[in-house]
Design a protein around this motif. Structure first.
Motif, short mmCIF file in Angstrom:
data_model
loop_
_atom_site.label_atom_id
_atom_site.label_comp_id
_atom_site.label_asym_id
_atom_site.label_seq_id
_atom_site.Cartn_x
_atom_site.Cartn_y
_atom_site.Cartn_z
N LEU A 1 0.83 -1.21 0.00
CA LEU A 1 0.00 0.00 0.00
C LEU A 1 0.87 1.26 0.00
O LEU A 1 0.57 2.24 -0.67
CB LEU A 1 -0.93 0.00 1.22
N LYS A 2 1.99 1.21 0.77
CA LYS A 2 2.92 2.35 0.81
C LYS A 2 3.48 2.62 -0.58
O LYS A 2 3.55 3.75 -1.05
CB LYS A 2 4.08 2.03 1.76
N ASP A 3 3.88 1.52 -1.27
CA ASP A 3 4.43 1.64 -2.63
C ASP A 3 3.42 2.27 -3.57
O ASP A 3 3.75 3.16 -4.36
CB ASP A 3 4.78 0.24 -3.19
N ILE A 4 2.14 1.81 -3.48
CA ILE A 4 1.10 2.33 -4.37
C ILE A 4 0.91 3.82 -4.10
O ILE A 4 0.86 4.64 -5.04
CB ILE A 4 -0.23 1.55 -4.18
N THR A 5 0.84 4.21 -2.81
CA THR A 5 0.66 5.63 -2.46
C THR A 5 1.82 6.46 -3.00
O THR A 5 1.63 7.53 -3.58
CB THR A 5 0.58 5.79 -0.91
N TYR A 6 3.05 5.93 -2.86
CA TYR A 6 4.23 6.65 -3.33
C TYR A 6 4.16 6.86 -4.85
O TYR A 6 4.36 7.96 -5.34
CB TYR A 6 5.49 5.87 -2.94
N GLN A 7 3.78 5.75 -5.57
CA GLN A 7 3.70 5.84 -7.04
C GLN A 7 2.62 6.85 -7.46
O GLN A 7 2.82 7.62 -8.40
CB GLN A 7 3.39 4.48 -7.63
N GLN A 8 1.50 6.84 -6.73
CA GLN A 8 0.41 7.79 -7.06
C GLN A 8 0.88 9.23 -6.85
O GLN A 8 0.61 10.11 -7.65
CB GLN A 8 -0.83 7.49 -6.22
N GLN A 9 1.62 9.46 -5.72
CA GLN A 9 2.12 10.81 -5.44
C GLN A 9 3.09 11.27 -6.53
O GLN A 9 3.06 12.40 -6.97
CB GLN A 9 2.81 10.84 -4.07
#
Ligand code: NAP
Length: 317
Positions: A301-309
């Motif tokens: 989930l952290k990775d996905i949030t980072y990629q979205q940012q």
């Protein structure tokens, strides 16, 4: 030795396939949808078309088979399917196994299936157990409560997604198991003379109440669960109402599980453990399983949030 497996695409069945192949058994999986089951073929299993509700598809599949393992179920979402698959089709399957003189039959049932005649699914399981006992078939019946895998869908994901979880009054704890461990025990039983014509109860050493599971998920995820309580009295009333109408029989059937939740405390000391080589400390306990799950999912989930940012930044500049 050749194994014929029903339910190879299921939660338990797929582990049985992997472990059988690793143990050097030849395994033939009876599947309803050949393309959906292609992954089993890729692992090295033979896949053949068969449907328990079309019993004429089964006799030819029993040829050259030594052991039949039945890990199939209707998933109990509808009482009509449940009756059709878990009762009528299995009764016919037992007859075919007897005629084909199969050396060994393995069946999976539920803990305390003998106590709850008003819960249709348990009644059906108990009925098949009795038919196996009175048949000429050599058998091993494994009885357990439930799989850790199902708890992810029922509690871990809803807590992460802040969805409401309905909780009931509970006096009965559950003993959860990793489906991979049940598959290991099942395969071990094939090597053990002790397992022939036995009913084996397998449980984790720690009993879990629903509130313990929710607390564990909250601690590991750092989220607070959104819960609502529904009393067993209300559930029973709903079941009585649903029972009156044919269209709501499956709802009534699901609600009847409330009686199962209310059963007397299970004395874990009495349960039969360690019959085979698998020691209880080798089984994956619920807290370890959940720890690994939350560790992995939170990183993802952290990775996905980072990629979205990062994407947002790219759009802005
Ligand atoms: N899940 C639990 O917590 C739990 C607890 C205690 C005991 N058990 C017992 O353990 C066994 C395995 O359960 P599970 O949770 O692994 O089941 P599951 O994931 O629901 O898988 C059910 C399997 O049965 C197959 N199947 C359904 N209808 C069929 C039919 N008409 N003909 C042939 N195959 C059919 C399904 O094939 P498709 O892929 O074609 O749908 C699927 O492979 C069952 O006997 C169950 O009662 C389970």
């Amino acid at each position: 030795m050749r194994i014929l497996l029903f339910g190879g695409t299921g939660t338990l069945g797929r582990h049985i396939v992997l472990k059988s192949l690793r143990s050097g058994y030849k395994i033939r999986c009876v599947v309803r949808n050949l393309s959906k089951a292609k992954f089993l073929q890729n692992w090295g299993a033979e896949i053949v078309y068969g449907d328990l509700t079309k019993i004429e598809t089964i006799p030819s599949l029993l040829k050259d088979v030594d052991i039949v393992i039945d890990a199939s179920t209707s998933r109990s979402e509808s009482s009509l399917k449940l009756k059709e698959i878990d009762w009528e089709a299995k009764r016919k399957l037992l007859k075919l196994i007897e005629i084909a003189e199969i050396r060994h039959f393995i069946f999976f049932s539920l803990l305390t299936s003998e106590n709850y005649k008003s819960v249709f699914f348990l009644k059906v399981k108990r009925g098949i157990e009795k038919l196996i006992y009175s048949s000429k078939i050599d058998y091993t019946i494994f009885k357990f409560d439930g799989f850790l895998q199902n708890l992810i869908r029922q509690y871990a994901i809803p807590i992460l997604e802040k969805e409401r979880i309905w909780i009931t009054d509970e006096s009965r704890p559950f003993f959860y198991l990793d489906s991979a461990d049940v598959a290991t025990i099942c395969l071990e039983s094939l090597r053990s003379k002790n397992a022939k014509n036995k009913t084996v109860t397998i449980t984790d050493t720690k009993p879990w109440f629903l509130t313990d599971i929710i607390n564990l998920c909250e601690n590991l995820s750092g989220q607070t669960a959104v819960t609502s309580k529904i009393s067993n009295g209300v559930l029973k009333l709903l079941q009585q109402i649903a029972n009156k109408f044919e269209w709501s029989w499956s709802v009534s059937n699901s609600l009847s599980f409330v009686k199962f939740l209310e059963c007397e405390k299970i004395n874990s000391q009495k349960l039969d453990r360690g019959m085979f080589k698998v020691k209880m400390q080798e089984l994956v306990p619920l807290n370890t399983y959940f720890k690994d799950y939350f560790k992995n999912i939170l990183v993802t989930l952290k990775d996905i949030t980072y990629q979205q940012q990062q994407k947002q930044k790219d759009i802005l500049f």
